[in-house]
Design a protein around this motif. Structure first.
Motif, PDB file in Angstrom:
ATOM      1  N   ASN A 148       2.947   2.855 -14.213  1.00 21.45           N
ATOM      2  CA  ASN A 148       4.066   3.550 -13.580  1.00 21.45           C
ATOM      3  C   ASN A 148       3.913   3.387 -12.072  1.00 21.45           C
ATOM      4  O   ASN A 148       2.816   3.544 -11.533  1.00 21.45           O
ATOM      5  CB  ASN A 148       4.066   5.040 -13.950  1.00 21.45           C
ATOM      6  CG  ASN A 148       4.682   5.296 -15.306  1.00 21.45           C
ATOM      7  OD1 ASN A 148       4.989   4.359 -16.042  1.00 21.45           O
ATOM      8  ND2 ASN A 148       4.842   6.555 -15.660  1.00 21.45           N
ATOM      9  N   VAL A 149       5.030   3.081 -11.415  1.00 21.01           N
ATOM     10  CA  VAL A 149       5.000   2.800  -9.981  1.00 21.01           C
ATOM     11  C   VAL A 149       5.713   3.923  -9.242  1.00 21.01           C
ATOM     12  O   VAL A 149       6.863   4.247  -9.544  1.00 21.01           O
ATOM     13  CB  VAL A 149       5.687   1.460  -9.660  1.00 21.01           C
ATOM     14  CG1 VAL A 149       5.530   1.130  -8.173  1.00 21.01           C
ATOM     15  CG2 VAL A 149       5.140   0.345 -10.525  1.00 21.01           C
ATOM     16  N   SER A 150       5.031   4.512  -8.272  1.00 23.95           N
ATOM     17  CA  SER A 150       5.638   5.589  -7.490  1.00 23.95           C
ATOM     18  C   SER A 150       5.157   5.507  -6.045  1.00 23.95           C
ATOM     19  O   SER A 150       4.266   4.729  -5.704  1.00 23.95           O
ATOM     20  CB  SER A 150       5.286   6.963  -8.081  1.00 23.95           C
ATOM     21  OG  SER A 150       3.886   7.167  -8.082  1.00 23.95           O
ATOM     22  N   GLU A 151       5.777   6.307  -5.209  1.00 24.46           N
ATOM     23  CA  GLU A 151       5.392   6.382  -3.808  1.00 24.46           C
ATOM     24  C   GLU A 151       3.956   6.875  -3.681  1.00 24.46           C
ATOM     25  O   GLU A 151       3.544   7.804  -4.377  1.00 24.46           O
ATOM     26  CB  GLU A 151       6.346   7.348  -3.105  1.00 24.46           C
ATOM     27  CG  GLU A 151       6.046   7.641  -1.663  1.00 24.46           C
ATOM     28  CD  GLU A 151       6.929   8.742  -1.095  1.00 24.46           C
ATOM     29  OE1 GLU A 151       6.842   9.004   0.112  1.00 24.46           O
ATOM     30  OE2 GLU A 151       7.715   9.355  -1.872  1.00 24.46           O
ATOM     31  N   PRO A 194       0.794  -1.236   0.000  1.00 24.02           N
ATOM     32  CA  PRO A 194       0.000   0.000   0.000  1.00 24.02           C
ATOM     33  C   PRO A 194       0.820   1.277   0.000  1.00 24.02           C
ATOM     34  O   PRO A 194       0.255   2.361  -0.162  1.00 24.02           O
ATOM     35  CB  PRO A 194      -0.824  -0.109   1.295  1.00 24.02           C
ATOM     36  CG  PRO A 194      -0.669  -1.492   1.777  1.00 24.02           C
ATOM     37  CD  PRO A 194       0.549  -2.061   1.177  1.00 24.02           C
ATOM     38  N   ALA A 195       2.135   1.171   0.180  1.00 26.54           N
ATOM     39  CA  ALA A 195       2.987   2.360   0.135  1.00 26.54           C
ATOM     40  C   ALA A 195       3.284   2.782  -1.297  1.00 26.54           C
ATOM     41  O   ALA A 195       3.938   3.807  -1.519  1.00 26.54           O
ATOM     42  CB  ALA A 195       4.300   2.100   0.882  1.00 26.54           C
ATOM     43  N   LEU A 196       2.797   2.009  -2.265  1.00 30.10           N
ATOM     44  CA  LEU A 196       3.062   2.307  -3.669  1.00 30.10           C
ATOM     45  C   LEU A 196       1.777   2.647  -4.413  1.00 30.10           C
ATOM     46  O   LEU A 196       0.698   2.135  -4.111  1.00 30.10           O
ATOM     47  CB  LEU A 196       3.735   1.106  -4.350  1.00 30.10           C
ATOM     48  CG  LEU A 196       5.116   0.708  -3.831  1.00 30.10           C
ATOM     49  CD1 LEU A 196       5.620  -0.519  -4.580  1.00 30.10           C
ATOM     50  CD2 LEU A 196       6.108   1.863  -3.952  1.00 30.10           C
ATOM     51  N   CYS A 197       1.930   3.507  -5.400  1.00 32.56           N
ATOM     52  CA  CYS A 197       0.840   3.926  -6.283  1.00 32.56           C
ATOM     53  C   CYS A 197       1.093   3.381  -7.678  1.00 32.56           C
ATOM     54  O   CYS A 197       2.239   3.421  -8.169  1.00 32.56           O
ATOM     55  CB  CYS A 197       0.771   5.454  -6.312  1.00 32.56           C
ATOM     56  SG  CYS A 197      -0.248   6.151  -7.628  1.00 32.56           S
ATOM     57  N   LEU A 198       0.059   2.877  -8.311  1.00 30.07           N
ATOM     58  CA  LEU A 198       0.143   2.362  -9.680  1.00 30.07           C
ATOM     59  C   LEU A 198      -0.695   3.243 -10.591  1.00 30.07           C
ATOM     60  O   LEU A 198      -1.905   3.382 -10.388  1.00 30.07           O
ATOM     61  CB  LEU A 198      -0.372   0.919  -9.740  1.00 30.07           C
ATOM     62  CG  LEU A 198       0.330  -0.093  -8.842  1.00 30.07           C
ATOM     63  CD1 LEU A 198      -0.442  -1.407  -8.825  1.00 30.07           C
ATOM     64  CD2 LEU A 198       1.761  -0.323  -9.315  1.00 30.07           C
ATOM     65  N   ALA A 245       5.564  -1.586 -13.890  1.00 26.45           N
ATOM     66  CA  ALA A 245       5.170  -2.945 -13.518  1.00 26.45           C
ATOM     67  C   ALA A 245       4.009  -3.367 -14.407  1.00 26.45           C
ATOM     68  O   ALA A 245       3.203  -2.543 -14.847  1.00 26.45           O
ATOM     69  CB  ALA A 245       4.760  -3.009 -12.046  1.00 26.45           C
ATOM     70  N   ASP A 246       3.922  -4.671 -14.687  1.00 28.98           N
ATOM     71  CA  ASP A 246       2.818  -5.213 -15.473  1.00 28.98           C
ATOM     72  C   ASP A 246       1.618  -5.462 -14.579  1.00 28.98           C
ATOM     73  O   ASP A 246       1.736  -6.036 -13.491  1.00 28.98           O
ATOM     74  CB  ASP A 246       3.237  -6.527 -16.134  1.00 28.98           C
ATOM     75  CG  ASP A 246       4.295  -6.329 -17.203  1.00 28.98           C
ATOM     76  OD1 ASP A 246       4.307  -5.261 -17.833  1.00 28.98           O
ATOM     77  OD2 ASP A 246       5.115  -7.249 -17.404  1.00 28.98           O
TER      78      ASP A 246
END
Length: 222
Positions: A102-105, A25-29, A94-95
């Motif tokens: 795109n993966v970010s905080e 949950p610390a990551l945003c997609l 990430a797929d």
């Protein structure tokens, strides 16, 4: 493959949906909305269509924005904490079941939910002193780092608590895709460009907190 089929986005823009990573949950997609990309492409004049859809792919443009000279230089110098002082940390791609993300905080509020946008805050509390100071720190950071952005829109900035005070984070609108890299490397030009973005940012805040009798676009013609 990250399965997003059972999840709802916590935020959505014209061209992307934003999801919390189901396993972290610390990551945003950030996932593209292909139907909107296609509609936007079809509305364009034919000379722009010749350039293809890549130029309106927000994920691709964001990846390129993270490769801009100012960011690469600061990271190479070991000054990553300065880069991420007002940007979500970027973790590549990430797929997912909805396509490449795109993966970010994930920038959160104190209760763990998604951070409030500056746009919503201005509507709720106005441009009060804590946020004035946060905006000043953010703008000083832009000038110090030389990081290029598009126009700074309040809905693309969120507010998070850092060390007991609010800080602005730019979650969308990084980079200046129409600016040649050769120009971006010239310090004097870059500083002028950033100052123009800052002036327009404060004009936008003034409009957001004013009567708004006219649209933002119409107000620019005065």
């Amino acid at each position: 493959m990250i399965d997003l089929s059972s999840l709802a986005p916590f935020a959505s823009g014209s061209n992307r949906h934003c999801y919390r990573h189901p396993d972290d949950p610390a990551l945003c997609l950030k996932v593209l909305r292909p139907e909107n990309i296609e509609a936007r492409f079809q509305r364009q004049a034919w000379p722009k269509k010749v350039l293809g859809k890549a130029r309106i792919d927000d994920n691709r443009q964001e990846m390129r924005a993270h490769q801009q000279q100012a960011i690469r230089k600061l990271l190479a110098e070991g000054r990553s904490s300065l880069v991420w002082a007002h940007l979500p940390r970027f973790h590549g791609t990430a797929d997912t079941s909805l396509g490449t993300a795109n993966v970010s905080e994930f920038i959160s509020a104190s209760d763990g939910a998604s951070a409030e946008t500056l746009e919503h805050y201005l509507q709720r509390a106005g441009f009060d002193q804590p946020i004035r100071e946060a905006a000043e720190r953010f703008c000083n950071w832009l000038l110090e780092t030389g990081i290029l952005t598009r126009n700074l829109l309040p809905h693309n900035l969120v507010i998070a608590d850092r060390n007991g005070q609010p800080e602005l984070f730019l979650v969308d609108g990084l980079g200046a895709p129409t600016i040649p890299d050769t120009l971006a490397r010239i310090p004097a030009w870059r500083k002028r460009y950033i100052k123009r973005r800052i002036r327009r940012f404060y004009l936008r805040i003034h409009w957001e907190t004013g009567s708004r009798n006219e649209s933002w676009e119409a107000s620019q013609k005065l």
